[in-house]
Design a protein around this motif. Structure first.
Motif, mmCIF file in Angstrom:
data_model
loop_
_atom_site.group_PDB
_atom_site.id
_atom_site.type_symbol
_atom_site.label_atom_id
_atom_site.label_comp_id
_atom_site.label_asym_id
_atom_site.label_seq_id
_atom_site.Cartn_x
_atom_site.Cartn_y
_atom_site.Cartn_z
ATOM 1 N N PHE A 1 -3.750 103.664 96.355
ATOM 2 C CA PHE A 1 -5.179 103.409 96.203
ATOM 3 C C PHE A 1 -5.848 103.049 97.529
ATOM 4 O O PHE A 1 -6.969 103.483 97.810
ATOM 5 N N VAL A 2 -5.179 102.250 98.349
ATOM 6 C CA VAL A 2 -5.803 101.889 99.623
ATOM 7 C C VAL A 2 -5.856 103.102 100.554
ATOM 8 O O VAL A 2 -6.792 103.251 101.340
ATOM 9 N N ALA A 3 -4.865 103.999 100.448
ATOM 10 C CA ALA A 3 -4.907 105.231 101.232
ATOM 11 C C ALA A 3 -6.072 106.114 100.793
ATOM 12 O O ALA A 3 -6.762 106.717 101.618
ATOM 13 N N ARG A 4 -6.289 106.192 99.487
ATOM 14 C CA ARG A 4 -7.409 106.999 98.982
ATOM 15 C C ARG A 4 -8.741 106.435 99.460
ATOM 16 O O ARG A 4 -9.653 107.189 99.813
ATOM 17 N N GLU A 5 -8.841 105.112 99.488
ATOM 18 C CA GLU A 5 -10.075 104.488 99.963
ATOM 19 C C GLU A 5 -10.247 104.721 101.463
ATOM 20 O O GLU A 5 -11.339 105.062 101.937
ATOM 21 N N LEU B 1 4.044 100.825 95.980
ATOM 22 C CA LEU B 1 3.526 102.133 96.361
ATOM 23 C C LEU B 1 2.236 102.466 95.608
ATOM 24 O O LEU B 1 1.444 103.287 96.062
ATOM 25 N N VAL B 2 1.997 101.810 94.447
ATOM 26 C CA VAL B 2 0.775 102.094 93.692
ATOM 27 C C VAL B 2 -0.462 101.563 94.430
ATOM 28 O O VAL B 2 -1.409 102.323 94.667
ATOM 29 N N PRO B 3 -0.502 100.281 94.816
ATOM 30 C CA PRO B 3 -1.651 99.854 95.612
ATOM 31 C C PRO B 3 -1.763 100.588 96.942
ATOM 32 O O PRO B 3 -2.870 100.803 97.448
ATOM 33 N N LYS C 1 4.511 109.507 101.504
ATOM 34 C CA LYS C 1 4.044 110.211 100.311
ATOM 35 C C LYS C 1 2.673 109.735 99.846
ATOM 36 O O LYS C 1 1.836 110.542 99.429
ATOM 37 N N MET C 2 2.428 108.430 99.878
ATOM 38 C CA MET C 2 1.167 107.916 99.347
ATOM 39 C C MET C 2 -0.006 108.193 100.277
ATOM 40 O O MET C 2 -1.135 108.372 99.822
ATOM 41 N N ILE D 1 1.009 109.812 90.925
ATOM 42 C CA ILE D 1 1.770 109.205 92.013
ATOM 43 C C ILE D 1 3.211 109.700 92.015
ATOM 44 O O ILE D 1 3.762 110.066 93.066
ATOM 45 N N VAL D 2 3.850 109.739 90.852
ATOM 46 C CA VAL D 2 5.242 110.182 90.770
ATOM 47 C C VAL D 2 5.353 111.666 91.114
ATOM 48 O O VAL D 2 6.333 112.102 91.732
ATOM 49 N N TRP D 3 4.340 112.457 90.766
ATOM 50 C CA TRP D 3 4.355 113.871 91.160
ATOM 51 C C TRP D 3 4.337 113.997 92.677
ATOM 52 O O TRP D 3 5.070 114.805 93.254
ATOM 53 N N TYR D 4 3.530 113.207 93.329
ATOM 54 C CA TYR D 4 3.486 113.249 94.795
ATOM 55 C C TYR D 4 4.805 112.774 95.403
ATOM 56 O O TYR D 4 5.218 113.252 96.464
#
Length: 643
Positions: free
Chosen positions: A359-363, A354-356, A499-500, A341-344
């Protein structure tokens, strides 16, 4: 939605095949932004690279895009990240008034043709989110711009070898040595980050890399530095409600939102929506389903009680008739994903939400290619609880300045946590002194314990004073909204949103951040935004026919994250200990001071969770981008070109 890279070479810099390959390689670092189609172009003076995420006119509208008038058909070359939602209307206008013909059905040609005929004024006609560059082969000039609110990013760096611009900083850093760009750490920006939890525009953590600010454009010639102009200056100009037009004003809000959502639904791929438990995302989803009855909505949460809005989101989806998909994030998943995540991110942002979102974006990307979301509603319509503070402190406005200062001194000896201490202290300060935006976590005394280079003259005032100067004479809530447009919104909210989602090759659209919606929201008087019992008063009234009752007056949560609990035990505590023990950032962060904070937090003595998160994310950023001791595993899921 895509990733762009543009290099304007200095006259002494030869454009060799090796340099073109280097630009293509740097552009490849952001292939997640546009996995559908890469492209590179050069005319010997400029090199443009592109990664396309095809959304509109998939079979055509390739980039870099060449366009020109009949007498010079290849005059301009465009690389463009974003979407123009009124491109159909602008195409019709250009065809009617200037006899323009188009070779594609996309929105990119609209930007270039508009620039040719209207110049920089085209920016005031574009309704959308964008960062783009246009290379003019006739004048040898690069024109670049960002949208009014800063939804899409654009980094800029100039060295002896030329000027390079891109959607992600890591691409510029890959070319830094070749172009002679200064990549030293900007210690002033480090302090600003620690105070604000994000790096404020136009700064970055590297001295030689800046950001083109929201609502600005620049002209760049070979060998010169960017000449920057601000074209958008938001103004909150209240128009009082009359008793006989109150409902008409609410109807106007509903109508402009419905129009914005309709235009944001324009795509040749499937569009979904993020859905939390609040009114903003619910309103967007409820309006979107009118245009797509098969709308899919997405939400995320955690297993820990009180840190999930899944149940509310499920009930909302059922009420509006949407299919709903949820993603529950475990502590182990949370910690494991942090380096990626921090790399992105490119730049640290200390917002655990931004962490959840990642994950919701990936889903969501497994099902759709575009999502709508509710960012911007709070800044435009008065949604943050802190905006009610001027009402609670109004009595202090009647005190002479010297008396107000005395009240503040009286509060200092009172014990921490004593009722009234905070009220007295805040009441003694002016708005400019007490309100930094939605972000402050460290006091000056606390900063001294974690920043070896702390400078009392490097404060939030560096960032906020010029913004406050533009809102002199406005009511205090409007001034707070205006400040947040330039700080919290574009520094945190929109960075994590871009970013996410782009990390997962997903396009996120924000219908509240629309020029026509802002025009309506900016005219609301204070009492239609904030009352003693609620926020976003006018918006809630306007959305009564749209939003289910169980959401209409529900308190805002967003995607809450249980870092306070996780930093006391388990995976996150172990991770925090490891970061402190292995960090090589001791010249920038006092590691012993961070260790003391972690111990105090672990024992329950003081809640340091947000302060710890701020410095720990910086350490992780430093380990990835400076030390090279953490090498993220960058997953590249394979998605079909069209969904």
């Amino acid at each position: 939605m895509c990733g762009l890279l543009a290099l304007v070479c200095a006259p002494e810099t030869p454009v060799t095949d090796d340099l073109i390959d280097a630009v293509a390689g740097a552009s490849h670092l952001m292939r997640h932004r546009g996995p559908d189609e890469p492209g590179t172009w050069s005319d010997g003076r400029a090199v443009l690279g592109f990664n396309r995420l095809s959304i509109i006119d998939i079979a055509h509208s390739h980039q870099p895009l060449r366009w020109g008038p009949p007498e010079s058909p290849d005059r301009y070359t465009l690389v463009f990240n974003g979407e123009i939602y009124n491109y159909l209307e602008l195409r019709a206008l250009l065809a009617r008034d200037h006899d323009v013909t188009f070779a594609t059905e996309g929105d990119g040609e609209t930007i270039v043709a508009g620039y040719h005929h209207w110049g920089p004024d085209v920016l005031t006609r574009l309704r959308g989110m964008f960062a783009f560059t246009i290379w003019d082969t006739v004048t040898g000039e690069l024109f670049c711009a960002r949208d009014p609110f800063g939804i899409k990013p654009l980094f800029v760096a100039t060295g002896p070898g030329g000027t390079v611009l891109g959607s992600e900083k890591k691409c510029l850093m890959a070319l830094a040595d070749r172009l002679g760009i200064d990549t030293d750490i900007d210690v002033r920006a480090v302090q600003h980050y620690t105070v604000l939890q994000y790096v404020p525009e136009p700064e970055t953590l590297n001295v030689g890399v800046r950001r083109l600010e929201s609502g600005s454009y620049a002209r760049i010639r070979p060998g010169g530095r960017p000449e920057i102009t601000r074209y958008f200056r938001p103004r909150f100009s209240a128009v009082p409600f009359r008793p006989d037009d109150e409902q008409a004003r609410y109807d106007e809000i509903t109508a402009v939102l419905e129009d914005s959502v309709a235009k944001h639904m324009r795509a040749d791929v499937t569009v979904g929506a993020f859905l939390s438990g609040g009114i903003d995302s619910t309103a967007i989803a409820a309006l979107a389903i009118r245009h797509n009855p098969r709308l899919i909505t997405f939400t995320t949460g955690f297993e820990r009680e009180g840190f999930s809005e899944i149940d509310v989101a499920v009930a909302t989806a059922e009420a509006i008739g949407a299919r709903h998909i949820t993603k529950v994030v475990s502590p182990a998943e949370f910690v494991e994903a942090l380096p990626e995540i921090v790399w992105y991110l490119d730049e640290p942002v200390a917002d655990p939400a931004l962490v959840p979102l990642f994950f919701v974006a990936r889903e969501a990307r497994k099902h759709v290619k575009v999502v709508l979301s509710g960012e911007g509603a709070d800044e435009l319509f008065g949604g943050y609880t802190i905006y009610r503070e001027p009402l609670s402190l109004k009595a202090f406005d009647y005190l002479p300045p010297k008396v107000r200062r005395s009240v503040g001194k009286m509060s200092k000896p009172l014990p921490e946590g004593m009722r009234g201490k905070s009220l007295l202290h805040r009441g003694s300060l002016t708005l400019e002194e007490r309100y930094y935006g939605n972000a402050r976590s460290f006091s000056d005394d606390q900063l001294r314990t974690v920043l070896p280079h702390f400078r009392p003259d490097w404060t939030h005032v560096d960032v906020t004073a010029p913004i406050y100067a533009e809102s002199a004479g406005w009511d205090p809530v409007a001034r707070m909204q205006h400040l947040d447009l330039f700080t919290w919104l574009r520094g945190d909210i929109l960075v994590k949103a871009d970013k996410m989602t782009m990390a997962n090759s997903l396009e996120l659209r924000v219908p509240f951040l629309d020029s026509e919606v802002f025009a309506v929201a900016s005219r609301l008087p204070l009492e239609q935004k904030i009352t003693r019992t609620t926020t976003k008063y006018a918006l809630r009234r306007a959305l009564e026919p749209v939003v289910p009752p169980h959401v209409l007056h529900r308190a805002k949560l967003g995607f809450p994250v249980p870092i306070r609990h996780w930093l006391r035990a388990g995976e996150l505590l172990d991770w925090a200990n490891h970061m402190i023990n292995t960090s090589q950032a001791g010249h920038l962060i006092d590691l012993a001071g961070v260790r003391r904070m972690l111990d105090e937090h672990r024992t329950g003595e003081i809640d340091h969770s947000r302060r710890l998160w701020t410095v720990l994310i910086f350490m992780l950023w430093h380990a990835i981008f400076v030390e090279g001791t953490v090498v993220p595993t960058i997953s590249e899921p394979s998605y079909p070109v069209q969904l």
